[in-house]
Every structure is written in structure tokens, then in C-alpha cells.
Scaffold this motif. Structure first.
Motif, PDB file in Angstrom:
ATOM      1  N   ARG A  43       5.889  -7.525  -3.158  1.00  0.00           N
ATOM      2  CA  ARG A  43       6.489  -6.570  -3.947  1.00  0.00           C
ATOM      3  C   ARG A  43       7.629  -5.931  -3.028  1.00  0.00           C
ATOM      4  NH1 ARG A  43       4.864  -1.692  -1.741  1.00  0.00           N
ATOM      5  NH2 ARG A  43       2.753  -1.652  -0.728  1.00  0.00           N
ATOM      6  N   THR A  99       4.562  -4.030  -8.288  1.00  0.00           N
ATOM      7  CA  THR A  99       3.647  -3.329  -7.715  1.00  0.00           C
ATOM      8  C   THR A  99       2.379  -3.166  -8.718  1.00  0.00           C
ATOM      9  OG1 THR A  99       5.387  -2.124  -6.348  1.00  0.00           O
ATOM     10  CG2 THR A  99       3.254  -0.886  -6.608  1.00  0.00           C
ATOM     11  N   ASN A 121       0.389  -1.099  -9.491  1.00  0.00           N
ATOM     12  CA  ASN A 121      -0.009  -0.110 -10.618  1.00  0.00           C
ATOM     13  C   ASN A 121       0.908   0.096 -11.456  1.00  0.00           C
ATOM     14  OD1 ASN A 121       1.651   0.844  -8.933  1.00  0.00           O
ATOM     15  ND2 ASN A 121       0.352   2.957  -8.509  1.00  0.00           N
ATOM     16  N   GLU A 122       2.174  -0.756 -11.728  1.00  0.00           N
ATOM     17  CA  GLU A 122       3.258  -0.766 -12.486  1.00  0.00           C
ATOM     18  C   GLU A 122       3.249  -1.484 -13.496  1.00  0.00           C
ATOM     19  OE1 GLU A 122       6.795  -0.974 -10.165  1.00  0.00           O
ATOM     20  OE2 GLU A 122       6.236   0.997  -9.152  1.00  0.00           O
ATOM     21  N   SER A 132       2.733  -5.767 -13.928  1.00  0.00           N
ATOM     22  CA  SER A 132       2.058  -6.181 -12.573  1.00  0.00           C
ATOM     23  C   SER A 132       1.094  -7.601 -12.966  1.00  0.00           C
ATOM     24  CB  SER A 132       1.223  -5.305 -11.924  1.00  0.00           C
ATOM     25  OG  SER A 132       0.149  -4.751 -12.891  1.00  0.00           O
TER      26      SER A 132
END
Length: 367
Positions: free
Chosen positions: A219, A250, A252-253, A256
Motif C-alpha cells: 500500500r 489500505t 480498511n478503505e 481493498s
């Protein structure tokens, strides 16, 4: 021994300011006198020993004019000297309290306790404007003696922030950041992890197991460029064919999960048998997706995580490269303390080595 005339004049100026205003912050005195906070702190210490001023948090005021009788005067002044000894205060600004930097902060706190130093925290959220706001709060409002910080100098406008940092009279030690300009190197001290070395350790470990096509999945972060550099150098130096480099979103985005699938597809297309993944959460997500898609780890794909925050407690413990986070914090604190004790010494740039911890996700490739 008589103090040098310049120091005597400076102390007279401090007494004059306090006589007119009653009290003043150390940072404000340093600015008005055109000297460093360290110099002012020494002057104030001398005045406090003489019983002329008393130190308060971040500042100084005149000693109360009330005086005890002659029999008590000596003991009172001795007690005042002890009470007036100002505790050194160092600020630390980190971009996050969710990942990586809690370890750095833990090391800095332990070293601060060891040295009798007070540590004051600020969090900047990887934003240049917030970096500057937090630093100004620590330096101008609180009056810290030195600052440890991981500013966003890698961002497009980061050069201006680095220049501003070099102009501070307060000593600055960078955490996990390397200035781009040589003049900044000469003025800003730093403590960093050799992340390129860490990526190289991962490549060597995998090559030693027999892997020939080793990929990188990362990332975007301030660490990414160094990891790419170390991975490329490791593959090249060992004479391995180039494996794919894939970008991850990332964990938690949004997107993903899709980025993990794209990465796995790229690895399969390139016949890669091993991958270095930055960072731990993305590594765990990749292992979960491998299980869902029937890709065996480590038989079909060996996986190494970079960061080792939570890799060891994943359902399948992940082989990982661990930067020395606590040592970064403790070393930076000591560098700042040494700078305060010896303001004229050359700037220090400390580079620390990460370590690789082999676990269940790496093995020789299936033949």
C-alpha cells in the motif's frame, strides 16, 4: 569565577524583562534575546541558583520579594534552588496512534523516564498543516526544549515544511523521515529504520528457500519507496527474474478486497511463488483471500509481511520483517537529550536495522 560579560548582560536583560512583566515563557525570552532556548535555560538556571527567579512550567518569574529572617535565609535559598530545577520537556508529534507509532512512542516514554524528562504528545494525522500546528503548539505555547516528529516531508509540499523545521530555534529530531536536501540533513537530526535493508532480508530469506519469482505488494505509505528499492536491489543482486510489483488499497478503505484479488491474479499470471506484503493488515487480508480461493500458503505461495505489528498473532502466524519501533523512539529521545546537553556537536543521523522473524507462511516452493 566571573561569568562572561555577554552572559552577564543577557541575565540582566532577563531580570529587566521579568521586572517589567512579572513572568515570561522561555521560548519567548529566547526569541527576544536572539539566542537558543538551551542558552536561556542555562541563564535561568544560574539566576534560580542565586535565588533571583523561580521557574514555572515552560517559563520563569521573579522570586517573591518577601524574605524570611536571616536564620532561615540560607535553607530557603537552597530549597528554592531544588524546587527551581526545571524538568526538561520534549515534545513528540506522531502522525497516528492506531498503527506503528504507538511502538515508537512507547520507546520514547521509557527513555524519557530513564532520563527524568517530561514527554508531551501531539498527533498530526499525516497532514502538513496539522504537523505545523502541533509543532507550533509545543514550541510556542508549551515551550518544550526539543521536538521529536515524523512530519509529512515526503508529500509534494513537504520541502517547505522541512525548511520551516530547520528555522526553529528548538532542536528537532526526525522520526522515520529523511530530508531530501543536504542542507536539511545538516540541520535536522534523524533516527530511521533501514527499510530497504528489511526488504532485502525478505528477498534473501525467500531465495534461500528456493523461490525464484518474488513479488512485492504494497500500500502507499512513506515506507513504500524504500521497500521497493530494497526489493529491486535484492532481486537484481541475486540474479532472480523480476517479479511483479502490485499496489494494494489500505485494508480498511473501499476497494481493498478487490485490490487483493488483482494482486493475486498478477502473482498467478507471473508464476510468482512468494510475495513481500506491506503491511500486516494487508497480509492478513491476502491470506484470508488465498484460503477462499484455494491457494495454499505456504505451499502455493509464501508470504512475508512488513511491519510485524500483529503478524505473529494472525490465525496463521506470518513470517515478518520487524522495524525496531521502540528503539527508534528511545534513540530519538536520547539524541535530543544529547543535543540539549551539547548544542554545538555535529548533527546525528542514526540508521537502525530491522529483523526478520520466520513463522508459518514461508517454506520451499512446491515442485
Amino acid at each position: 569565577m566571573t561569568a562572561p560579560a555577554l552572559a552577564s548582560e543577557r541575565r540582566e536583560q532577563i531580570l529587566g524583562i521579568l521586572g517589567r512583566e512579572g513572568s515570561a515563557r522561555l521560548s519567548a525570552l529566547a526569541h527576544r534575546l536572539g539566542v537558543t532556548p538551551v542558552t536561556v535555560r542555562r541563564d535561568v538556571a544560574q539566576l534560580a541558583e542565586q535565588g533571583l527567579v523561580q521557574r514555572v512550567h515552560g517559563g520563569v518569574s521573579l522570586t517573591s520579594p518577601a524574605r524570611p529572617g536571616p536564620a532561615a535565609a540560607s535553607g530557603e535559598h537552597e530549597s528554592q534552588g531544588r524546587r527551581g530545577q526545571e524538568v526538561t520537556t520534549i515534545g513528540i508529534v506522531v502522525p497516528s496512534m492506531d498503527y506503528y507509532y504507538p511502538g515508537v512512542l512507547s520507546g520514547a516514554r521509557a527513555a524519557a523516564e530513564e532520563h527524568g524528562i517530561r514527554l508531551v504528545l501531539g498527533v498530526s494525522s499525516y497532514r502538513i498543516d496539522e504537523d505545523r500546528r502541533q509543532l507550533q503548539r509545543l514550541v510556542e505555547d508549551i515551550g518544550v526544549d526539543a521536538v521529536l516528529t515524523a512530519p509529512a516531508i515526503d508529500q509534494p509540499d513537504g520541502g517547505e515544511l522541512a525548511t520551516w523545521l530547520t528555522g526553529l530555534r528548538t532542536p528537532v529530531v526526525l522520526l522515520e523521515r529523511t530530508p531530501r536536501r543536504p542542507t536539511h540533513h545538516a540541520l535536522l537530526e534523524s533516527v530511521v529504520t533501514d527499510h530497504a535493508l528489511g526488504a532485502g532480508l525478505a528477498v534473501e530469506h525467500l531465495a534461500g528457500l528456493g523461490h525464484r519469482r518474488i513479488a512485492l505488494a504494497s500500500r502507499t505509505s512513506p515506507t513504500t519507496a524504500a521497500l521497493r528499492e530494497g526489493w529491486e536491489a535484492g532481486v537484481r543482486d541475486l540474479g532472480l527474474p523480476e517479479g511483479p510489483e502490485v499496489d494494494l488499497v489500505t485494508y480498511n478503505e473501499p476497494g481493498s478486497r478487490e485490490s487483493i484479488d488483482r494482486a493475486l491474479d498478477a502473482l498467478l499470471d507471473a508464476r510468482s511463488t512468494a510475495v513481500l506484503v506491506h503491511a500486516d493488515p494487508e497480509s492478513i487480508a491476502l491470506l484470508e483471500r488465498c484460503d477462499e480461493r484455494g491457494i495454499s500458503v505456504p505451499d502455493d505461495l509464501s508470504v512475508i509481511a512488513y511491519d510485524d505489528e500483529v503478524a505473529a498473532i494472525a490465525p496463521q502466524p506470518i513470517t515478518a520483517v520487524r522495524p525496531p519501533r521502540r528503539t527508534v523512539g528511545s534513540t530519538a529521545l536520547r539524541v535530543a537529550a544529547e543535543r540539549l546537553a551539547d548544542p554545538d556537536r555535529p548533527a546525528q543521523r542514526v540508521v537502525l536495522s530491522p529483523q526478520l522473524h520466520a513463522r508459518a507462511t514461508t517454506a520451499p516452493p512446491r515442485r
